[in-house]
Design an enzyme around this catalytic site. Structure first.
Site, PDB file in Angstrom:
ATOM      1  N   GLU B 220      29.823  37.504  67.559  1.00  0.00           N
ATOM      2  CA  GLU B 220      29.399  38.562  66.694  1.00  0.00           C
ATOM      3  C   GLU B 220      30.935  38.685  65.701  1.00  0.00           C
ATOM      4  O   GLU B 220      31.205  39.558  64.928  1.00  0.00           O
ATOM      5  CB  GLU B 220      29.203  39.803  67.161  1.00  0.00           C
ATOM      6  CG  GLU B 220      27.575  39.584  67.657  1.00  0.00           C
ATOM      7  CD  GLU B 220      27.172  38.481  68.585  1.00  0.00           C
ATOM      8  OE1 GLU B 220      27.891  38.707  69.792  1.00  0.00           O
ATOM      9  OE2 GLU B 220      26.342  37.831  68.306  1.00  0.00           O
ATOM     10  N   ASN B 304      24.911  31.774  69.496  1.00  0.00           N
ATOM     11  CA  ASN B 304      24.602  31.723  67.928  1.00  0.00           C
ATOM     12  C   ASN B 304      25.551  31.566  67.192  1.00  0.00           C
ATOM     13  O   ASN B 304      26.774  31.521  67.112  1.00  0.00           O
ATOM     14  CB  ASN B 304      24.001  33.189  67.726  1.00  0.00           C
ATOM     15  CG  ASN B 304      25.218  34.289  67.813  1.00  0.00           C
ATOM     16  OD1 ASN B 304      25.632  34.734  68.855  1.00  0.00           O
ATOM     17  ND2 ASN B 304      25.770  34.708  66.567  1.00  0.00           N
ATOM     18  N   ASP B 346      19.842  35.270  65.972  1.00  0.00           N
ATOM     19  CA  ASP B 346      20.525  35.646  66.963  1.00  0.00           C
ATOM     20  C   ASP B 346      20.315  34.998  68.289  1.00  0.00           C
ATOM     21  O   ASP B 346      20.234  35.678  69.371  1.00  0.00           O
ATOM     22  CB  ASP B 346      21.217  36.967  66.910  1.00  0.00           C
ATOM     23  CG  ASP B 346      22.325  37.274  68.110  1.00  0.00           C
ATOM     24  OD1 ASP B 346      23.108  36.505  68.299  1.00  0.00           O
ATOM     25  OD2 ASP B 346      22.232  38.163  68.883  1.00  0.00           O
TER      26      ASP B 346
END
Lengths: 184, 620
Positions: B220, B304, B346
């Site tokens: 992230e 991801n 994701d």
């Protein structure tokens, strides 16, 4: 003629009201860091002392607040604090302030960073923009006047109205707005 | 009808080995034991179903989070069985002193239990030979406090690995440390990840032969994913395989033979991205690694792609959201398969892979089974990367299936996120049908036990700015239960051969804990509202449950104590991505909090509070 007589005072009134619109300072002169307002403790040895609150002039201007809202997204504040509820970082829409909720405290939090994960943005964001972000952050918990507070997002409905809006109390000790923006 | 049949060659080899061991000199015996321990994985994969006597002798230990290299989380201990599990009692407890999410598996070796806490990653050794298991030693690695600011989903740690007298651990601020198991003294440490780039480490290291395998977290934060092998003796890097970039960085060479054409070609880790985007393209390695000693291949998934907003990264975004098979010695890639090309939601591809030999259409295939975040249980040929089957185990509308001929996931264009537009009801939500929480497999029942979520979401793309060390996501998300009754989790028994659910338990909250299954046909798992449960592995009936102090997101284990008794251990302590609302005191009014998970968990604070505590159970 009678029609004109009715309309002219109305027109005058309209322009008078327009004159009262908020003034935009495109080169804002926000308060510089004032060390006397930075207190992280409620314990003061000896006599109790109330630190003076800082006044952040940007908090009372809708334009500055909406700028702050935009910058909050653009500098990725929302990446950790999301839309006030928190995630990686703590929530900003609740009543708790880990490192103080005075505008000066929030400013220092952004500039200095905090030990448990808050990055230091020193030298990354111009001070004037930090003050706009500070104003927006405080607006999340209703610390700024409601009429200046940014409206509901036109993006995904992410935030409910805070239950209690607190009207700002401008204290006498707030002092003069500083003369210059500290330049980097 | 196809049946799970497992070849007997390995178990007879195993029996032979044991007979030999008995008659050989003690010196030789101890040497042989060591080698045997290293290669323990694949033999476990070959237990015949329905033949309890053929279960291999279990040393009663639990030296790595997955129990063995096949990642079965199956124990052949059977003192606790589906008849007597109702009598389970609390044996002893231990407070970790940490209040964040406890995702780790305790590890048991040489009559000592090793427990690692979330940040600040304190490692405790508990002496199982003494009453109440007092602390033998405590190791404080003193990780940088700032690392808490680059942990996407609470400050978790998924466990340590024990091998040859050393405990190998990772810290949130990106270090791998070897600790002497006897004394608790540091042997070496190596700083592998840089928090200023948004990197951290949360995964459990795996020891394969003389190497420690470690990967990074930070999907992230726009980091570039990698898996590295460290020399177990010195901590020096032996090889490092990036998940994006040129073939030389990804360790793709002459031996790379992916099964499908979309994975063949030069430098796809560069060309399947917009100019330069691979440099902060994610593909972190924060999940599970399995190992097949027979082929010397390791298997692990990649996370991801970054940012979540897919419009900022047109292309397949290799080698993210897929699985690599690599040579354990050199790190050279053997094959790759991409679960979610150009991932839209994701769907990290980092879940556990269970290695087994399965009879498919009368033919024995060496497979790996992967309950994947995108909603399908995949069965892959682990030697080639060919998809043999992919069946949905939850409601899936983000895709309509997997084309078995081409291996491609068939996306549903209606559910593709768009900037400035809210797409409603995408299933499964970002944490997927199932996140990191590992499943278990019993060769006795032939079933996979899958803890998972039952969530859908609304999402809205926004432009993500890359600022190193800060989040790089570009998506507003709100998750909610996929069902009208509001249940957000399930615990399923799954037949990997038939590709269907055998039984399923609905849970109110996501089942964010791992599972363990035993030869006593008991499955253990925990719930986020704090119930630790024993379930009949064949019927799914709850046999016993115990309310612990805080919600459970840890991995249960079972072991034989020095007194010969079977124990079951679990770390409680709610948190993780799903429990962030409690662990981080988040404000429920903002549904987008914690990447949208808050919206689905607004009631969790009414059911549980923080608190890290180890619970150990046994029969009276």
């Amino acid at each position: 003629m009678r029609l004109a007589l009715t309309f002219i005072p109305l027109l005058v009134l309209f322009f008078l009201v327009s004159c009262e619109r908020e003034q935009r300072n495109f080169r804002a002169a926000p308060p510089a860091a004032r060390s006397e307002s930075l207190t992280q403790s409620q314990i003061q040895p000896g006599q109790a002392y109330t630190p003076p609150q800082t006044k952040n002039p940007t908090e009372y201007k809708a334009y500055e607040l909406s700028q702050g809202k935009q910058l909050y997204e653009q500098y990725n504040c929302s990446g950790c604090h999301f839309h006030g509820g928190g995630g990686i970082g703590p929530p900003l829409m609740d009543a708790k302030w880990i490192y103080g909720g005075d505008p000066q405290n929030v400013f220092q939090t952004v500039i200095e960073g905090r030990p448990n994960g808050m990055p230091s943005f020193r030298g990354k964001i111009p001070d004037a923009q930090v003050w706009q972000i500070v104003a927006y952050v405080r607006s999340m918990s209703g610390q700024v006047p409601k009429d200046a507070s940014p409206g509901r997002s036109d993006s995904m409905n992410t935030r409910s109205e805070p239950e209690q809006l607190v009207e700002p109390t401008v204290t006498k000790q707030a002092g003069q707005p500083p003369s210059t923006v500290q330049s980097k | 009808m196809q049946r799970l049949r497992v070849v007997a060659t390995f178990s007879s080899y195993r029996i032979l080995l044991n007979i030999v061991l008995v008659f050989i000199l003690p010196v030789t015996l101890s040497c042989t034991r060591k080698t045997e321990q290293v290669g323990a994985g694949p033999q476990k994969t070959t237990q015949p179903t329905g033949a309890p006597q053929a279960a291999p002798p279990d040393d009663g230990q639990w030296t790595m989070p997955a129990k063995d290299y096949a990642s079965w989380r199956y124990s052949s201990l059977d003192q606790i069985n589906s008849e007597n599990a109702k009598n389970l009692r609390l044996a002893w407890t231990f407070s970790t002193g940490v209040l964040r999410g406890h995702e780790a598996a305790p590890v048991v070796a040489d009559n000592t239990m090793y427990v690692i806490t979330p940040f600040p990653n304190i490692l405790y050794a508990l002496d199982l030979t003494k009453d109440g298991a007092p602390v033998k030693w405590k190791f404080d690695p003193d990780p940088a406090a700032s690392s808490q600011g680059v942990a996407c989903c609470d400050f978790v740690n998924r466990g340590v690995s024990f091998s040859q007298g050393k405990v190998f651990m990772n810290t949130l601020d990106g270090q791998t440390i070897a600790v002497d198991a006897g004394t608790g003294k540091e042997v070496w440490r190596n700083k592998l990840a840089d928090i200023n780039k948004g990197e951290s480490i949360t995964m459990a290291p795996l020891v394969v032969k003389d190497k420690v395998l470690v990967g990074n977290s930070g999907g992230e934060f726009g980091v570039r994913g990698w898996l590295t092998a460290l020399d177990a003796a010195s901590g020096k890097i032996v090889w490092k395989a990036w998940s994006t970039g040129p073939d030389a960085d990804v360790l793709i060479g002459a031996n790379f033979k992916p099964f499908y054409s979309q994975d063949q070609g030069k430098d796809l880790g560069v060309t399947s991205w917009p100019q330069g985007a691979w440099q902060y393209g994610g593909g972190t390695v924060w999940g599970w690694i399995s190992y097949d000693p027979e082929t010397n291949l390791i298997f692990y998934g990649t996370g991801n792609p970054g940012p979540w907003n897919p419009e900022q990264r047109p292309g397949d975004n290799k080698w993210t959201a897929g699985i690599f098979a690599r040579d354990a010695d050199t790190g050279q890639a053997r094959w790759f398969y991409q679960w979610s090309p150009h991932d839209l939601h994701d769907y990290d591809g980092i879940n556990e892979q269970l290695l087994m030999d399965m009879s498919i259409n009368g033919q024995t295939r060496k497979v790996l089974v992967r309950p994947e975040r995108n909603g399908y249980v995949y069965v892959l040929d682990r030697n080639t990367g060919e998809v043999l089957s992919a069946n949905p185990f939850v409601e899936v509308n983000s895709s309509s299936g997997v084309d078995i001929k081409t291996g491609k996931l068939i996306y549903n264009p209606e559910k593709e996120p768009k900037v400035g537009q809210v797409i409603r009801r995408i299933c499964p939500a970002s944490p997927g049908a199932k996140d990191w929480q590992p499943s278990a497999f019993s060769p006795r029942t032939g079933l996979l036990y899958i803890p998972h979520q039952n969530l859908c979401m609304d999402s809205e793309g926004v432009e993500a700015n890359y600022i190193a060390g800060t989040p790089y996501v570009g998506m507003n998300v709100k998750m909610y239960s996929a069902s009208d009754d509001g249940h957000r989790g399930e615990f399923d028994a799954w037949d990997p051969v038939q590709g269907k659910k055998v039984w399923s338990i609905k849970e109110f909250f996501p089942v964010w804990s791992g599972a363990v299954v035993t030869a006593g046909d008991v499955v253990f798992y925990g719930t986020m509202d704090g119930w630790f449960k024993a379930v009949n592995a064949r019927t799914g009936d709850t046999i016993w449950q115990y309310k612990v102090g805080s919600g459970i997101i840890g991995q249960p284990i079972t072991y034989r104590g020095p007194d010969g008794k079977q124990y079951v251990a679990i770390l409680a302590g709610v948190g993780g991505w799903a429990g962030a609302i409690v662990a981080g005191d988040l404000d429920a009014r903002d549904g987008t909090g914690a990447l949208g998970f808050v919206n689905a968990m607004t009631d969790l604070p009414q059911y549980t509070t923080k608190g890290g505590m180890l619970y150990v159970f046994a029969l009276p």
